[in-house]
Design a protein around this motif. Structure first.
Motif, PDB file in Angstrom:
ATOM      1  N   UNK A 253      48.643  30.446  49.920  1.00  0.00           N
ATOM      2  CA  UNK A 253      48.862  31.706  49.629  1.00  0.00           C
ATOM      3  C   UNK A 253      47.781  32.481  49.199  1.00  0.00           C
ATOM      4  N   UNK A 254      47.905  33.356  48.092  1.00  0.00           N
ATOM      5  CA  UNK A 254      47.016  34.215  47.720  1.00  0.00           C
ATOM      6  C   UNK A 254      45.941  33.551  46.972  1.00  0.00           C
ATOM      7  N   UNK A 255      44.603  34.127  46.657  1.00  0.00           N
ATOM      8  CA  UNK A 255      43.679  33.696  45.882  1.00  0.00           C
ATOM      9  C   UNK A 255      42.779  34.635  45.287  1.00  0.00           C
ATOM     10  N   UNK A 256      42.236  34.299  44.017  1.00  0.00           N
ATOM     11  CA  UNK A 256      41.108  35.227  43.363  1.00  0.00           C
ATOM     12  C   UNK A 256      40.521  34.520  42.686  1.00  0.00           C
ATOM     13  N   UNK A 257      39.238  35.045  41.981  1.00  0.00           N
ATOM     14  CA  UNK A 257      38.555  34.332  41.169  1.00  0.00           C
ATOM     15  C   UNK A 257      38.097  35.279  40.027  1.00  0.00           C
ATOM     16  N   UNK A 258      38.265  34.666  38.752  1.00  0.00           N
ATOM     17  CA  UNK A 258      37.779  35.303  37.578  1.00  0.00           C
ATOM     18  C   UNK A 258      36.173  34.648  37.085  1.00  0.00           C
ATOM     19  N   UNK A 259      35.141  35.487  37.060  1.00  0.00           N
ATOM     20  CA  UNK A 259      33.990  35.158  36.808  1.00  0.00           C
ATOM     21  C   UNK A 259      33.442  35.780  35.723  1.00  0.00           C
ATOM     22  N   UNK A 264      28.508  37.746  28.906  1.00  0.00           N
ATOM     23  CA  UNK A 264      29.626  37.954  28.254  1.00  0.00           C
ATOM     24  C   UNK A 264      30.730  38.785  29.258  1.00  0.00           C
ATOM     25  N   UNK A 265      29.867  39.580  30.322  1.00  0.00           N
ATOM     26  CA  UNK A 265      30.958  40.392  31.177  1.00  0.00           C
ATOM     27  C   UNK A 265      31.549  39.637  32.017  1.00  0.00           C
ATOM     28  N   UNK A 266      33.043  40.137  32.341  1.00  0.00           N
ATOM     29  CA  UNK A 266      33.793  39.348  33.263  1.00  0.00           C
ATOM     30  C   UNK A 266      34.181  40.305  34.410  1.00  0.00           C
TER      31      UNK A 266
END
Length: 286
Positions: A253-259, A264-266
């Motif tokens: 299904x759905x996919x996403x990424x937190x980098x 320190x920024x995201x």
């Protein structure tokens, strides 16, 4: 008077008459000119002046990155001028699977040849991949006659040896020294990279139970990545260079990424792959 003396008639001295004082109110007085009226800029009879055009773009200087780290002293050597060597570099920015669907992150530094391999202390097990530095050679010292120069470079490879060592691609080396050989002292400091949109590239695809990805772009190196499949988080581990992997539970299904970046920024890279996870190798999301 003596009555015996003849009488002499005296000639009267005329009394000068004074000139009359002009009457300032008299009509014969010349008028004092009054100042010319100032044209009304809103009047329809006014002729508009030329409207200045935009300033030439050459007057807008290119912003110089501000240092994000202390000035250090290090060593500069020549790495290569071969593109095939770049394709095999340990950060994996230029491997075949990484760039099969494009390489927008390579535009600022890798494509024009302004990148370097670095020593282990700067490579930091891959955490140094993607960091950018301002390198400066002042023209003093080194093994060969050279000229002073500077360059902004990005870390793309390991294996330079020693410490505080930059082994640079030919274009960057020439900008720094004017030649293509030799060993030179330099000073350097870390700077934010020219921004490129963060991009995730699938390097091991078509698998709902495991994935390996390359994470490139941003303004510095990547320190952590979390993948979400159907909003279920999976913390990814660094494999090597700028690549990360994780085991999955078979969800689709759905996919996403937190980098998370080393400053320190995201950033969240979401709506990936049209909600069709898992996807093929070389698929990209940004």
């Amino acid at each position: 008077p003596d009555p015996t003396s003849p009488t002499v008639a005296s000639t009267p001295v005329p009394t000068p008459s004074s000139s009359p004082t002009p009457d300032p109110t008299a009509s014969t007085t010349a008028p004092i000119p009054s100042p010319s009226p100032t044209p009304d800029p809103t009047s329809s009879s006014s002729t508009p002046g030329p409207v200045p055009g935009p300033l030439p773009t050459t007057l807008d200087p290119t912003p110089v990155p501000s240092p994000s780290g202390p000035v250090e002293n290090g060593e500069l050597t020549w790495w290569t001028d071969s593109l095939s060597a770049v394709e095999g570099s340990s950060c994996e920015y230029s491997k075949t699977a990484s760039i099969a669907q494009g390489s927008s992150w390579a535009t600022p530094y890798v494509d024009p040849g302004f990148h370097c391999a670095v020593s282990d202390d700067l490579y930091d097990g891959g955490a140094g991949c993607g960091k950018c530095y301002h390198l400066v050679y002042d023209g003093v010292g080194g093994t060969n006659p050279a000229t002073a120069g500077d360059a902004y470079v990005q870390v793309t490879n390991s294996g330079a040896g020693g410490t505080k060592h930059f082994d640079c691609f030919d274009d960057a080396f020439v900008a720094l020294t004017g030649i293509s050989t030799g060993i030179f002292p330099l000073s350097y400091y870390e700077v934010p990279c020219t921004y490129a949109a963060p991009t995730v590239v699938v390097l091991d695809g078509n698998n709902a139970y495991y994935v390996k990805v390359l994470v490139a772009g941003g303004e510095t190196s990547v320190s952590a990545v979390t993948m979400y499949v159907n909003n279920i988080p999976y913390i990814m581990n660094r494999v090597s260079g700028a690549t990360f992997s994780t085991s999955l539970s078979g969800l689709t299904g759905s996919a996403k990424f937190e980098v998370t970046f080393s400053d320190g920024l995201t950033e969240m890279i979401d709506d990936c792959f049209s909600g069709q996870w898992p996807v093929a190798t070389s698929s990209q999301c940004q």
